[in-house]
Design a protein around this motif. Structure first.
Motif, PDB file in Angstrom:
ATOM      1  N   PHE A   1       2.765   5.872  -2.783  1.00 16.15           N
ATOM      2  CA  PHE A   1       3.852   6.801  -3.062  1.00 16.15           C
ATOM      3  C   PHE A   1       4.014   7.007  -4.571  1.00 16.15           C
ATOM      4  O   PHE A   1       4.114   8.144  -5.052  1.00 16.15           O
ATOM      5  N   LEU A   2       4.019   5.899  -5.328  1.00 14.28           N
ATOM      6  CA  LEU A   2       4.146   6.006  -6.780  1.00 14.28           C
ATOM      7  C   LEU A   2       2.984   6.786  -7.388  1.00 14.28           C
ATOM      8  O   LEU A   2       3.173   7.651  -8.252  1.00 14.28           O
ATOM      9  N   ALA A   3       1.768   6.487  -6.928  1.00 18.31           N
ATOM     10  CA  ALA A   3       0.590   7.177  -7.459  1.00 18.31           C
ATOM     11  C   ALA A   3       0.623   8.659  -7.115  1.00 18.31           C
ATOM     12  O   ALA A   3       0.213   9.503  -7.925  1.00 18.31           O
ATOM     13  N   SER A   4       1.124   8.986  -5.927  1.00 21.30           N
ATOM     14  CA  SER A   4       1.204  10.394  -5.520  1.00 21.30           C
ATOM     15  C   SER A   4       2.180  11.168  -6.386  1.00 21.30           C
ATOM     16  O   SER A   4       1.867  12.265  -6.874  1.00 21.30           O
TER      17      SER A   4
ATOM     18  N   THR B   1      -4.075  22.115  -8.601  1.00 16.45           N
ATOM     19  CA  THR B   1      -4.343  21.101  -9.626  1.00 16.45           C
ATOM     20  C   THR B   1      -3.437  19.901  -9.458  1.00 16.45           C
ATOM     21  O   THR B   1      -3.865  18.746  -9.601  1.00 16.45           O
ATOM     22  N   GLU B   2      -2.173  20.153  -9.147  1.00 17.83           N
ATOM     23  CA  GLU B   2      -1.224  19.052  -8.946  1.00 17.83           C
ATOM     24  C   GLU B   2      -1.634  18.188  -7.760  1.00 17.83           C
ATOM     25  O   GLU B   2      -1.614  16.943  -7.840  1.00 17.83           O
ATOM     26  N   LEU B   3      -2.032  18.818  -6.665  1.00 18.96           N
ATOM     27  CA  LEU B   3      -2.465  18.062  -5.491  1.00 18.96           C
ATOM     28  C   LEU B   3      -3.766  17.314  -5.759  1.00 18.96           C
ATOM     29  O   LEU B   3      -3.932  16.157  -5.325  1.00 18.96           O
ATOM     30  N   LEU B   4      -4.683  17.951  -6.465  1.00 16.75           N
ATOM     31  CA  LEU B   4      -5.949  17.303  -6.786  1.00 16.75           C
ATOM     32  C   LEU B   4      -5.735  16.068  -7.648  1.00 16.75           C
ATOM     33  O   LEU B   4      -6.359  15.021  -7.429  1.00 16.75           O
ATOM     34  N   CYS B   5      -4.845  16.177  -8.615  1.00 17.76           N
ATOM     35  CA  CYS B   5      -4.549  15.030  -9.473  1.00 17.76           C
ATOM     36  C   CYS B   5      -3.946  13.890  -8.668  1.00 17.76           C
ATOM     37  O   CYS B   5      -4.291  12.718  -8.864  1.00 17.76           O
ATOM     38  N   ALA B   6      -3.050  14.222  -7.744  1.00 21.14           N
ATOM     39  CA  ALA B   6      -2.441  13.193  -6.896  1.00 21.14           C
ATOM     40  C   ALA B   6      -3.497  12.511  -6.029  1.00 21.14           C
ATOM     41  O   ALA B   6      -3.502  11.280  -5.887  1.00 21.14           O
ATOM     42  N   VAL B   7      -4.402  13.293  -5.451  1.00 25.61           N
ATOM     43  CA  VAL B   7      -5.470  12.725  -4.620  1.00 25.61           C
ATOM     44  C   VAL B   7      -6.365  11.816  -5.458  1.00 25.61           C
ATOM     45  O   VAL B   7      -6.766  10.730  -5.015  1.00 25.61           O
TER      46      VAL B   7
ATOM     47  N   TYR C   1      -5.575  10.131  -8.214  1.00 25.03           N
ATOM     48  CA  TYR C   1      -4.856   8.899  -8.556  1.00 25.03           C
ATOM     49  C   TYR C   1      -4.800   7.950  -7.360  1.00 25.03           C
ATOM     50  O   TYR C   1      -5.048   6.746  -7.493  1.00 25.03           O
ATOM     51  N   VAL C   2      -4.487   8.505  -6.192  1.00 26.92           N
ATOM     52  CA  VAL C   2      -4.369   7.660  -4.999  1.00 26.92           C
ATOM     53  C   VAL C   2      -5.729   7.065  -4.625  1.00 26.92           C
ATOM     54  O   VAL C   2      -5.832   5.883  -4.281  1.00 26.92           O
ATOM     55  N   SER C   3      -6.774   7.860  -4.693  1.00 26.64           N
ATOM     56  CA  SER C   3      -8.104   7.366  -4.322  1.00 26.64           C
ATOM     57  C   SER C   3      -8.566   6.244  -5.250  1.00 26.64           C
ATOM     58  O   SER C   3      -9.157   5.263  -4.801  1.00 26.64           O
ATOM     59  N   ILE C   4      -8.284   6.388  -6.544  1.00 25.35           N
ATOM     60  CA  ILE C   4      -8.653   5.339  -7.498  1.00 25.35           C
ATOM     61  C   ILE C   4      -7.844   4.078  -7.237  1.00 25.35           C
ATOM     62  O   ILE C   4      -8.367   2.953  -7.277  1.00 25.35           O
ATOM     63  N   LEU C   5      -6.564   4.242  -6.943  1.00 23.21           N
ATOM     64  CA  LEU C   5      -5.717   3.091  -6.624  1.00 23.21           C
ATOM     65  C   LEU C   5      -6.235   2.346  -5.407  1.00 23.21           C
ATOM     66  O   LEU C   5      -6.342   1.109  -5.407  1.00 23.21           O
ATOM     67  N   LEU C   6      -6.555   3.081  -4.338  1.00 19.88           N
ATOM     68  CA  LEU C   6      -7.028   2.444  -3.118  1.00 19.88           C
ATOM     69  C   LEU C   6      -8.394   1.782  -3.314  1.00 19.88           C
ATOM     70  O   LEU C   6      -8.715   0.794  -2.653  1.00 19.88           O
ATOM     71  N   ARG C   7      -9.193   2.331  -4.212  1.00 22.34           N
ATOM     72  CA  ARG C   7     -10.523   1.755  -4.454  1.00 22.34           C
ATOM     73  C   ARG C   7     -10.454   0.502  -5.320  1.00 22.34           C
ATOM     74  O   ARG C   7     -11.159  -0.482  -5.070  1.00 22.34           O
TER      75      ARG C   7
ATOM     76  N   VAL D   1       0.837  -1.206   0.000  1.00 23.07           N
ATOM     77  CA  VAL D   1       0.000   0.000   0.000  1.00 23.07           C
ATOM     78  C   VAL D   1       0.866   1.248   0.000  1.00 23.07           C
ATOM     79  O   VAL D   1       0.662   2.167  -0.811  1.00 23.07           O
ATOM     80  N   ALA D   2       1.857   1.290   0.895  1.00 19.05           N
ATOM     81  CA  ALA D   2       2.722   2.464   1.000  1.00 19.05           C
ATOM     82  C   ALA D   2       3.496   2.689  -0.296  1.00 19.05           C
ATOM     83  O   ALA D   2       3.617   3.835  -0.771  1.00 19.05           O
TER      84      ALA D   2
END
Length: 279
Positions: A14-17, A86-92, A94-100, A9-10
């Motif tokens: 990290f990669l997705a972020s 925008t950069e932070l939103l994109c990271a969030v 990507y991470v949310s989709i990965l975790l889902r 997970v970590a």
């Protein structure tokens, strides 16, 4: 593949972020160029105020903006906070989709879809337009994923594509009919053509059932955005907030955000609602 250990997970978060931050910077630049008539394939990044070509140290997501306190290193003009946001939103996203969805092809599909949604949201905010190229890109991403499912034996390609297109039409046709009636009654455009196309795309991805939830969420977000925009216009000088300068409130970002929420929670809410009728 599921994320079945804290270390996995970590690592993938990290990669997705990092990928999300970098892609957020690129997608913001892409949207800006699309609305300002610049080539999206050629030319180096530059300051939008003075035109100075940016160095590598100016292109580090979030950190570059923070290091210069939100100003251009070369001309001293303010750099919009939209860039790091925008950069932070994109990271969030990507991470949310990965975790889902875990690590898999579906995650890649939805990450790509979310990336295009971000671009069209920015162009709609900037220039009140959802480029046809972004709609085509969304459809192409979906068709590639359906082709993958067919190759994996998940169904016949024609049936999968036909079902996806039918779902898009099932969502769009009632909306389009309502829009035509509203346009006739109001005597002006009540809903953008790009918004209708985007709802067609949403139908292709989520089906008509989840799109009922999606449209409801989009309307709530659109109303909230509209109220906030009106308050902002009310505080502006009369010359800036005159009737001639008022434009339609962009609805694309609300639909895009509703698509993201549906990715994460749409199916669970649909299953919960259906469970209410099971004894």
């Amino acid at each position: 593949m599921l994320l079945d250990s804290p270390y996995a997970v970590a690592y993938f978060v990290f990669l997705a972020s990092v990928l999300g931050l970098c892609m957020g910077s690129f997608l913001n630049c892409l949207a800006w160029r699309m609305t300002h008539g610049e080539s999206v394939m050629h030319g180096r990044s530059h300051c939008t105020s003075c035109g100075h070509v940016l160095a590598a140290r100016d292109l580090v997501p979030v950190l570059s903006w923070l290091s210069t306190r939100g100003t251009c290193r070369y001309c001293g003009k303010r750099v919009s906070a939209r860039y790091p946001a925008t950069e932070l939103l994109c990271a969030v996203a990507y991470v949310s989709i990965l975790l889902r969805y875990g690590v898999g092809v579906q995650t890649l599909e939805l990450v790509a879809f979310a990336s295009v949604l971000l671009v069209l949201s920015l162009t709609d905010l900037d220039d009140y337009i959802i480029p046809n190229a972004t709609i085509v890109a969304c459809i192409a991403i979906r068709l590639v994923y359906l082709a993958y499912l067919a190759a994996c034996g998940e169904g016949e390609l024609l049936a999968l594509v036909g079902g996806s297109l039918a779902a898009g039409l099932l969502v769009t046709i009632p909306i389009l009919a309502l829009v035509l009636v509203m346009d006739h009654v109001l005597g002006k455009e009540s809903f953008g053509g790009g918004d209708v196309k985007l709802l067609f795309v949403a139908g292709m991805y989520f089906g008509w059932q989840q799109c009922v939830f999606l449209i409801l969420v989009a309307c709530v977000l659109g109303i909230a955005f509209g109220v906030a925009s009106q308050r902002k216009d009310g505080d502006a000088p009369a010359s800036e907030a005159s009737q001639e300068d008022k434009r339609l409130i962009p609805f694309g970002p609300s639909i895009a955000c509703a698509c993201w929420i549906t990715m994460l929670f749409g199916q669970q809410l649909l299953d919960w609602y259906a469970g209410l009728f099971v004894l």
